[in-house]
Enzyme design. Structure first.
Site, PDB file in Angstrom:
ATOM      1  CB  CYS A   1      -0.924   0.010   1.217  1.00 15.85           C
ATOM      2  SG  CYS A   1      -1.709  -1.577   1.559  1.00 15.85           S
TER       3      CYS A   1
ATOM      4  CG  ASP B   1      -5.607  -2.366   8.519  1.00 11.73           C
ATOM      5  OD1 ASP B   1      -4.815  -2.038   9.404  1.00 11.73           O
ATOM      6  OD2 ASP B   1      -6.549  -1.652   8.139  1.00 11.73           O
TER       7      ASP B   1
ATOM      8  CB  SER C   1     -11.426  -5.638   6.495  1.00 15.12           C
ATOM      9  OG  SER C   1     -11.030  -5.307   5.189  1.00 15.12           O
TER      10      SER C   1
END
Length: 557
Positions: A52, A84, A473
């Protein structure tokens, strides 16, 4: 008389008494000419722990080029990020939400300590997006946030896949519906390069919403991470922060009650992540703007769901970019009369002006027309009731059941629930309850994608409901209620539940209830004792002591 663009940096860089400061800056290559220009902090969340944020060094170099070209001097600095996706389902996931506060605190500290005149903050993974914006709100300097962009979809057995598919495949393997060899093949293909998770999960949800909010410039967020256009966007960000400095456009001009409502409407229209509720409550509190959890439901109820995006739909973020991007979402919001068009953006234009310039790709069906919505109302729903007196959040992306009643299956941590799913102990009709995973109880309010994806992968997504004082999520789908408040660790009603209690979800009535009277709940809680803190020192303990409820954005005070 021209406004002093160096009002901040002049204090630290100018005058005979500041010679030691200039000497130190010259030691790393800055010239007298550099130090006579406005100093712009470039706050980078680059890190090697995930795709990311992995490419943000490249983008920050382009941002700095843009700042220099526009007459400023960039100074880059770094902060942290926690993935995450990598930490999901482990103790490490408890660090994720806490990292939002650390990102905000560290960006604020360096900018205050070095008296920057403006800031560009680069974000990627989902907590870095609100974390950077929270810092910019506190500083109230001319500034903007640049999102690093989405990962390209992977290709597996002839169709596009994202990290969501890998999580769900774990449940499929446990049920014997997929081989371990196919899982490995999927694992090798799901993440083909740099960029944030590819669906309208939390990162792309927040990037969309922050662009609609106005703290990112229109046309920047939906450009994928490895698209050659992203370098141009980064250069433009550097130029734009200098323009904002000259025009004195600050976060207090951009982040208003109405612009927050615009952002929330964009989450509802795109079927975005429930995490947006936490993050916009937090951003509002940084600006001392009154925003309560019920307003998310109010705004969602008048906003049609138009974007057919994963996890509930079939397209990924890159598809939305090619369809017309976030500007097209702004245009749909405008035409649906749910956009406050006169709110200023960091570009100096209003969001209404930006929305009117949208160019829709002919024949696209990623973003539906107003005449054929996926659903007449948006994806965010706030439930209350005797199990969630302060509220909880559920995402309704168009296909979920609107009612469910079933027996509670209680678990006091995520790992126990995941093991039960993997061992085929969860049956159709059950209501899985995961508690003591809230902001204080976790601490850190873990996301439950491992459990929710395993439920879907096991073929129970249409017959099992789940509720938790933890989070989900953005890739979670199904009848799942998160952020249940008050949380179990402070003696919320969820702490009183016992196995077999009958729980009812009623989406239309906005209710989440257990078939117990208030007196019965209170009687059970009389014998309840708060569990001992899991962490007694360090950052986790500090967070647990100071964090507020999820209904307050899980901010620290």
């Amino acid at each position: 008389m021209e406004r002093d663009l160096r009002k901040q940096s002049r204090i630290i860089m100018e005058g005979v008494d500041r010679a030691p400061a200039r000497a130190m800056m010259k030691g790393i290559g800055f010239s007298d000419e550099d130090l006579r220009k406005p100093i712009i902090g470039v706050a980078n969340t680059w890190i090697e722990t995930m795709p990311c944020n992995y490419h943000l060094r490249r983008l920050s170099a382009k941002v700095k080029e843009g700042i220099r070209a526009a007459g400023g001097t960039p100074i880059e600095y770094n902060t942290i990020a926690v993935s995450d996706g990598v930490t999901m389902g482990t103790e490490g996931m408890k660090a994720s939400l806490i990292s939002r506060e650390v990102v905000a605190d560290s960006i604020e500290l360096v900018a205050r300590g070095h008296l920057f005149d403006g800031v560009v903050a680069l974000s990627g993974c989902d907590k870095t997006i609100p974390g950077t914006v929270m810092a910019l709100a506190r500083l109230n300097l001319p500034s903007l946030m640049l999102y690093g962009g989405s990962i390209a979809p992977g290709s597996f057995q002839g169709h596009d896949v994202t990290i969501q598919d890998v999580f769900e495949a774990v449940g499929s393997v446990a049920k014997g519906k997929m081989s371990e060899a196919d899982l490995t093949d999927l694992e090798n293909k799901a993440c083909p390069g740099a960029g944030a998770c590819g669906g309208q999960f939390t990162a792309n949800t927040m990037a969309t919403a922050i662009e609609i909010l106005g703290m990112s410039f229109m046309g920047s967020g939906s450009v994928p991470a490895e698209d050659p256009e992203k370098d141009r966007v980064a250069f433009e960000a550097g130029q734009l922060v200098m323009a904002a400095l000259r025009k004195n456009i600050r976060p207090s001009d951009v982040i208003t009650k109405k612009s927050l409502e615009n952002a929330i409407a964009s989450v509802a229209m795109t079927g975005g992540s429930t995490n947006a509720v936490l993050h916009f409550l937090a951003i509002a509190r940084e600006m001392e703007i009154p925003l309560v959890i019920d307003e998310f439901d109010r705004i969602s109820a008048k906003t049609p769901l138009l974007a057919d995006l994963k996890p509930g739909g079939k397209y990924v973020a890159a598809d939305m970019h090619h369809a017309g991007g976030i500007r097209l979402i702004a245009n749909r919001l405008l035409k649906a009369s749910v956009l406050h068009p006169d709110e200023q953006t960091v570009s100096g234009k209003t969001i209404g002006e930006e929305a009117k310039t949208a160019q829709e790709t002919a024949g696209q069906d990623v973003v539906r027309s107003l005449s054929s919505p996926i659903k007449e109302t948006g994806g965010l729903v706030i439930l209350k009731g005797n199990l969630a007196t302060d509220g909880c959040v559920i995402k309704v992306a168009g296909h979920e059941r609107m009612e469910h009643t079933g027996p509670a299956r209680l678990f006091d941590c995520e790992e126990a629930a995941f093991a039960a799913v993997q061992s085929n102990m969860i049956k159709a009709g059950d209501v899985v309850v995961i508690r003591y995973e809230g902001p204080k109880g976790g601490p850190g309010m873990r996301e439950m994608l491992g459990v929710t994806a395993a439920i879907v992968g096991a073929g129970l997504g249409d017959s099992v409901a789940l509720l938790t004082d933890g989070r989900f999520s953005g890739a979670t789908r199904g009848l799942m209620a998160g952020h249940v408040s008050p949380e179990a660790a402070v003696g919320g009603p969820i702490a009183a539940l016992q196995d077999g209690d009958t729980i009812t979800f009623d989406i239309n009535a906005r209710q989440l209830n257990v078939e117990l009277t208030d007196a019965e709940l209170q009687d059970r809680l009389k014998g309840w004792k708060a569990p001992a803190p899991r962490y007694k020192s360090g950052v986790m303990a500090k967070y647990a002591r100071h964090v507020l409820s999820a209904s307050e954005g899980a901010i620290t005070r």
